[in-house]
Design a protein around this motif. Structure first.
Motif, PDB file in Angstrom:
ATOM      1  N   LEU A   2      -6.669  -2.945  -5.396  1.00  0.00           N
ATOM      2  CA  LEU A   2      -7.058  -1.901  -4.468  1.00  0.00           C
ATOM      3  C   LEU A   2      -7.384  -0.624  -5.257  1.00  0.00           C
ATOM      4  O   LEU A   2      -6.579  -0.172  -6.065  1.00  0.00           O
ATOM      5  CB  LEU A   2      -5.874  -1.661  -3.527  1.00  0.00           C
ATOM      6  CG  LEU A   2      -6.125  -1.022  -2.183  1.00  0.00           C
ATOM      7  CD1 LEU A   2      -7.169  -1.802  -1.394  1.00  0.00           C
ATOM      8  CD2 LEU A   2      -4.817  -0.981  -1.413  1.00  0.00           C
ATOM      9  N   GLU A  15      -4.057   0.712  -7.569  1.00  0.00           N
ATOM     10  CA  GLU A  15      -2.890   0.832  -6.699  1.00  0.00           C
ATOM     11  C   GLU A  15      -1.558   1.040  -7.422  1.00  0.00           C
ATOM     12  O   GLU A  15      -0.621   1.557  -6.822  1.00  0.00           O
ATOM     13  CB  GLU A  15      -2.788  -0.351  -5.733  1.00  0.00           C
ATOM     14  CG  GLU A  15      -2.610  -1.682  -6.413  1.00  0.00           C
ATOM     15  CD  GLU A  15      -2.400  -2.797  -5.390  1.00  0.00           C
ATOM     16  OE1 GLU A  15      -3.307  -3.603  -5.257  1.00  0.00           O
ATOM     17  OE2 GLU A  15      -1.350  -2.839  -4.752  1.00  0.00           O
ATOM     18  N   THR A  16      -1.457   0.669  -8.695  1.00  0.00           N
ATOM     19  CA  THR A  16      -0.187   0.930  -9.380  1.00  0.00           C
ATOM     20  C   THR A  16       0.010   2.429  -9.632  1.00  0.00           C
ATOM     21  O   THR A  16       1.105   2.870  -9.942  1.00  0.00           O
ATOM     22  CB  THR A  16      -0.101   0.200 -10.744  1.00  0.00           C
ATOM     23  OG1 THR A  16      -1.245   0.555 -11.517  1.00  0.00           O
ATOM     24  CG2 THR A  16      -0.076  -1.301 -10.570  1.00  0.00           C
ATOM     25  N   ALA A  20       2.163   3.661  -1.285  1.00  0.00           N
ATOM     26  CA  ALA A  20       1.721   3.561   0.102  1.00  0.00           C
ATOM     27  C   ALA A  20       2.729   4.265   1.009  1.00  0.00           C
ATOM     28  O   ALA A  20       3.926   4.143   0.806  1.00  0.00           O
ATOM     29  CB  ALA A  20       1.600   2.103   0.501  1.00  0.00           C
ATOM     30  N   HIS A  52      -7.489   0.578   9.654  1.00  0.00           N
ATOM     31  CA  HIS A  52      -6.181   1.227   9.678  1.00  0.00           C
ATOM     32  C   HIS A  52      -6.274   2.545   8.906  1.00  0.00           C
ATOM     33  O   HIS A  52      -6.940   2.615   7.872  1.00  0.00           O
ATOM     34  CB  HIS A  52      -5.155   0.303   9.012  1.00  0.00           C
ATOM     35  CG  HIS A  52      -3.735   0.684   9.269  1.00  0.00           C
ATOM     36  ND1 HIS A  52      -3.328   1.273  10.442  1.00  0.00           N
ATOM     37  CD2 HIS A  52      -2.610   0.540   8.511  1.00  0.00           C
ATOM     38  CE1 HIS A  52      -2.009   1.483  10.385  1.00  0.00           C
ATOM     39  NE2 HIS A  52      -1.558   1.053   9.231  1.00  0.00           N
ATOM     40  N   GLU A  54      -4.106   5.364   6.897  1.00  0.00           N
ATOM     41  CA  GLU A  54      -2.823   5.358   6.202  1.00  0.00           C
ATOM     42  C   GLU A  54      -2.619   6.573   5.315  1.00  0.00           C
ATOM     43  O   GLU A  54      -3.572   7.191   4.871  1.00  0.00           O
ATOM     44  CB  GLU A  54      -2.750   4.171   5.239  1.00  0.00           C
ATOM     45  CG  GLU A  54      -2.906   2.847   5.842  1.00  0.00           C
ATOM     46  CD  GLU A  54      -3.092   1.809   4.750  1.00  0.00           C
ATOM     47  OE1 GLU A  54      -2.398   0.811   4.818  1.00  0.00           O
ATOM     48  OE2 GLU A  54      -3.911   2.017   3.835  1.00  0.00           O
ATOM     49  N   ARG A  70      -8.793   2.005   5.790  1.00  0.00           N
ATOM     50  CA  ARG A  70      -8.856   0.741   5.058  1.00  0.00           C
ATOM     51  C   ARG A  70      -8.836  -0.394   6.071  1.00  0.00           C
ATOM     52  O   ARG A  70      -8.292  -0.260   7.162  1.00  0.00           O
ATOM     53  CB  ARG A  70      -7.627   0.652   4.146  1.00  0.00           C
ATOM     54  CG  ARG A  70      -7.593  -0.468   3.147  1.00  0.00           C
ATOM     55  CD  ARG A  70      -6.356  -0.325   2.261  1.00  0.00           C
ATOM     56  NE  ARG A  70      -5.132  -0.413   3.039  1.00  0.00           N
ATOM     57  CZ  ARG A  70      -4.542  -1.571   3.359  1.00  0.00           C
ATOM     58  NH1 ARG A  70      -5.013  -2.709   2.939  1.00  0.00           N
ATOM     59  NH2 ARG A  70      -3.440  -1.575   4.085  1.00  0.00           N
ATOM     60  N   THR A  72      -7.300  -3.880   7.009  1.00  0.00           N
ATOM     61  CA  THR A  72      -6.164  -4.707   6.589  1.00  0.00           C
ATOM     62  C   THR A  72      -6.516  -6.189   6.540  1.00  0.00           C
ATOM     63  O   THR A  72      -5.753  -6.991   6.028  1.00  0.00           O
ATOM     64  CB  THR A  72      -4.966  -4.527   7.541  1.00  0.00           C
ATOM     65  OG1 THR A  72      -5.370  -4.970   8.841  1.00  0.00           O
ATOM     66  CG2 THR A  72      -4.500  -3.094   7.615  1.00  0.00           C
ATOM     67  N   THR A  74      -9.555  -7.343   5.267  1.00  0.00           N
ATOM     68  CA  THR A  74     -10.422  -7.626   4.111  1.00  0.00           C
ATOM     69  C   THR A  74     -10.064  -6.782   2.889  1.00  0.00           C
ATOM     70  O   THR A  74     -10.585  -7.011   1.806  1.00  0.00           O
ATOM     71  CB  THR A  74     -11.888  -7.315   4.443  1.00  0.00           C
ATOM     72  OG1 THR A  74     -11.981  -5.906   4.726  1.00  0.00           O
ATOM     73  CG2 THR A  74     -12.384  -8.101   5.649  1.00  0.00           C
ATOM     74  N   LEU A  75      -9.223  -5.778   3.076  1.00  0.00           N
ATOM     75  CA  LEU A  75      -8.849  -4.800   2.044  1.00  0.00           C
ATOM     76  C   LEU A  75     -10.006  -3.864   1.668  1.00  0.00           C
ATOM     77  O   LEU A  75      -9.920  -3.140   0.674  1.00  0.00           O
ATOM     78  CB  LEU A  75      -8.279  -5.465   0.780  1.00  0.00           C
ATOM     79  CG  LEU A  75      -7.057  -6.381   0.972  1.00  0.00           C
ATOM     80  CD1 LEU A  75      -6.444  -6.733  -0.386  1.00  0.00           C
ATOM     81  CD2 LEU A  75      -5.998  -5.754   1.853  1.00  0.00           C
TER      82      LEU A  75
END
Ligand code: FAD
Ligand code: ZN
Lengths: 107, 415
Positions: A2, A15-16, A20, A52, A54, A70, A72, A74-75
């Motif tokens: 992501l 994403e690291t 979230a 969504h 977030e 985003r 959820t 299909t990302l």
């Protein structure tokens, strides 16, 4: 993997680098609210299979909270925007509507 | 249904195995049923089974959008235990464990239940205190668990490194009755028994809407047309929020991805299940010799049955420190399931705003172990319209009242 672009520092963060933070645009309820209101705010999160909104924090970058739209299922990331707002920007909503004609909107 | 037995094997051996019948029928949907269960995972199938077995309700359909057991039931790491902290959890998980112990006989299907013992490692002083508390709670609940020291851990798990530099093993919570079972077999065994009672398992049939009148469900819209019912049970794990939305209410549930992976098969090296909650990893060895490994959930809502790579990396990093010998193992497969998480990490077995509609969900990362007990409790709820003692406290309104069944502390890790 992501990738979200931090709207403050402009970094495309993997994403690291991020934390979230769950559903965005929550209306907060405090002392004096009814049981239902409090339950809805604390626990009854939106859990859509699709679009969504977030909260995310650029934890290992500038450290600031921002918001993201985003999918959820299909990302796919539609876009990110600063946290100082109570609703998603109009142009982002239009962009999502164009991509997801079935989407029922933000409510 | 032809029973499986040693005589059946001998008979079939003499006639080239021509006589085995299909384990379950694949009928066309009827116009209506007394009860419909949505979701042919372990919990849905067990609900149907106990509806028939305990209450004689057999005009039942179990509707599944994919193939039966293809959801989390076929994706989990099969850990079974009942050493929870709170009394309502201990009751239902222990009921499930007791049912697992003779499930193979009950279903006439080998679910390969293997009570090989289960350890939850304490690797910080905080965890030591937490598990001592759980042992005391378990003893009061009549669930036999014990606290064991590092030497005993090493005896039970010779491949473990008890003095790792960051997280030495300080002891463990040990449940000798815990273990594993074959996940697919649990789904298949229940499905076969349900089919034998005359129930219809409708695979490749997706529920797309819930029809209701005056606060009562009248049936469900599906990809194969409308099917009527007198009672509806929703048992769809990660998709519970979607089903609830079709029925017009919202659940305190969020859907996240949880991953697992298995290594190449190796010779037997570990005959217990080991969970390491602080470092977020757990491992057991399958009968095929693969090391079965799992860790924590990903952080964001997700329906893709695909998780993030860095979570696997974290899990393996932790386990390599605890079990140095796995550092050169190759991993064969990795997969994800969509788990339904509640705010107190306990499940929901509940009535809903619709009179004849019931929901069973929120088992999150740990519901395989609960399948028989959950089905038992859900069947009672659906048959009587009111929850029995096993289900009562797991109602969906407990969040409003603040009556949490808080297991997030007792079970810090996914399993
Ligand atoms: C990686 C991983 C590891 C785990 N490890 C463990 C463990 O070690 N021990 C443990 O106790 N638990 C574990 N769990 C949790 C356990 O797997 C689940 O709690 C349990 O399997 C849930 O069973 P279920 O029957 O409720 O759901 P599922 O098995 O997911 O079944 C739900 C079914 O509903 C169907 N469905 C959904 N929507 C519809 C629709 N609209 N129409 C028709 N059908 C629909 C789905 O296709 C699915 O087959 C793990 C989970 C995962 C993902
Ligand atoms: Zn930033």
């Amino acid at each position: 993997m992501l990738l979200l672009e931090c709207p403050y520092c402009g970094v495309k963060a993997e994403e690291t680098e991020l934390t979230a933070g769950g559903e965005a645009h929550l209306k907060r309820f405090g002392p004096g609210s009814s049981g239902e209101e409090f339950e809805a705010y604390m626990f009854a999160r939106k859990n859509p299979k699709g679009v969504h909104f977030e909260r995310w924090r650029h934890a290992y970058g500038c450290g600031k909270w921002f918001l993201a739209a985003r999918c959820t299922a299909t990302l796919e990331v539609f876009g990110t925007y600063p946290a100082q707002t109570t609703e998603p920007p109009a142009d982002l909503v239009e962009k999502i509507k164009a991509k997801r004609p079935d989407w029922k909107g933000t409510k | 249904m032809k029973r499986y037995s040693v005589f059946a094997i001998a008979r079939e051996a003499l006639r080239y195995h021509q006589g085995w019948e299909r384990a379950w029928r694949s009928p066309a949907p009827k116009a209506a049923y007394d009860a419909i269960i949505v979701g042919a995972g372990g919990h849905g199938l067990a609900t149907a089974y106990y509806l028939g077995k305990n209450f004689g309700i057999t005009n039942v359909a179990v509707i599944e959008k994919g193939w039966l057991g293809g959801g989390n039931t076929g994706r989990n790491t099969t850990i079974i235990r009942s050493n929870y902290l709170q009394d309502p959890s201990a009751a239902i998980y222990n009921k499930a464990l007791s049912l697992y112990e003779d499930l193979s006989q009950d279903l006439n299907y080998n679910v390969m239940f293997s009570p090989r013992g289960l350890l939850m490692l304490a690797q910080t002083h905080h965890e030591v205190r937490g598990y001592l508390r759980t042992v005391h709670a378990n003893n009061l609940q009549g669930v036999k668990t014990e606290w064991i020291g590092p030497e005993r851990v090493k005896e039970l798990v010779p491949i473990i490194n008890i003095d790792g530099p960051r997280y030495p093993v300080l002891g463990a919570l040990y449940q000798a009755r815990g273990g594993t079972a074959r996940h697919d077999a649990v789904a298949w065994g229940y499905a076969r028994a349900c089919s034998a009672m005359g129930m219809d398992i409708l695979q490749q049939t997706e529920v797309t809407g819930v029809r209701s009148e005056n606060g009562q469900v009248t049936g469900v819209e599906t990809s194969r047309g409308f099917i009527g019912c007198k009672k509806l049970g929703m048992v769809v794990a990660g998709h519970s929020g979607q089903l609830a939305e079709m029925a017009g209410f919202r659940l305190p549930v969020e859907s996240l991805a949880l991953q697992a992976l298995v290594s190449e098969p190796i010779k037997p090296c570990m005959d217990v299940v080991v969970m390491a909650n602080t470092v977020h990893g757990y491992m057991s060895q399958s009968d095929k010799g693969e090391m079965v490994i799992g860790g924590g959930t990903d952080g964001f809502n997700n329906f893709t049955q695909r998780g993030s790579f860095h979570h696997i990396e974290e899990t393996l990093r932790a386990l390599v420190e605890t079990f140095p010998m796995i550092s050169r193992l190759k991993m064969l497969r990795q997969w994800g399931g969509i788990v339904d998480m509640t705010g107190d990490r306990s499940p929901i077995i509940s009535k809903t705003p619709l009179g004849n509609c019931f929901i069973n969900c929120g088992w999150g990362t740990g519901g395989f172990k609960a399948i028989p007990g959950s089905g038992w409790a859900m069947a009672e709820l659906m048959a009587k319209g009111e929850p029995g003692p096993l289900a009562a406290e797991f109602n969906m309104w407990r969040f409003r009242e603040g009556q949490f069944i808080d297991e997030s502390v007792a079970a810090g890790v996914a399993h």
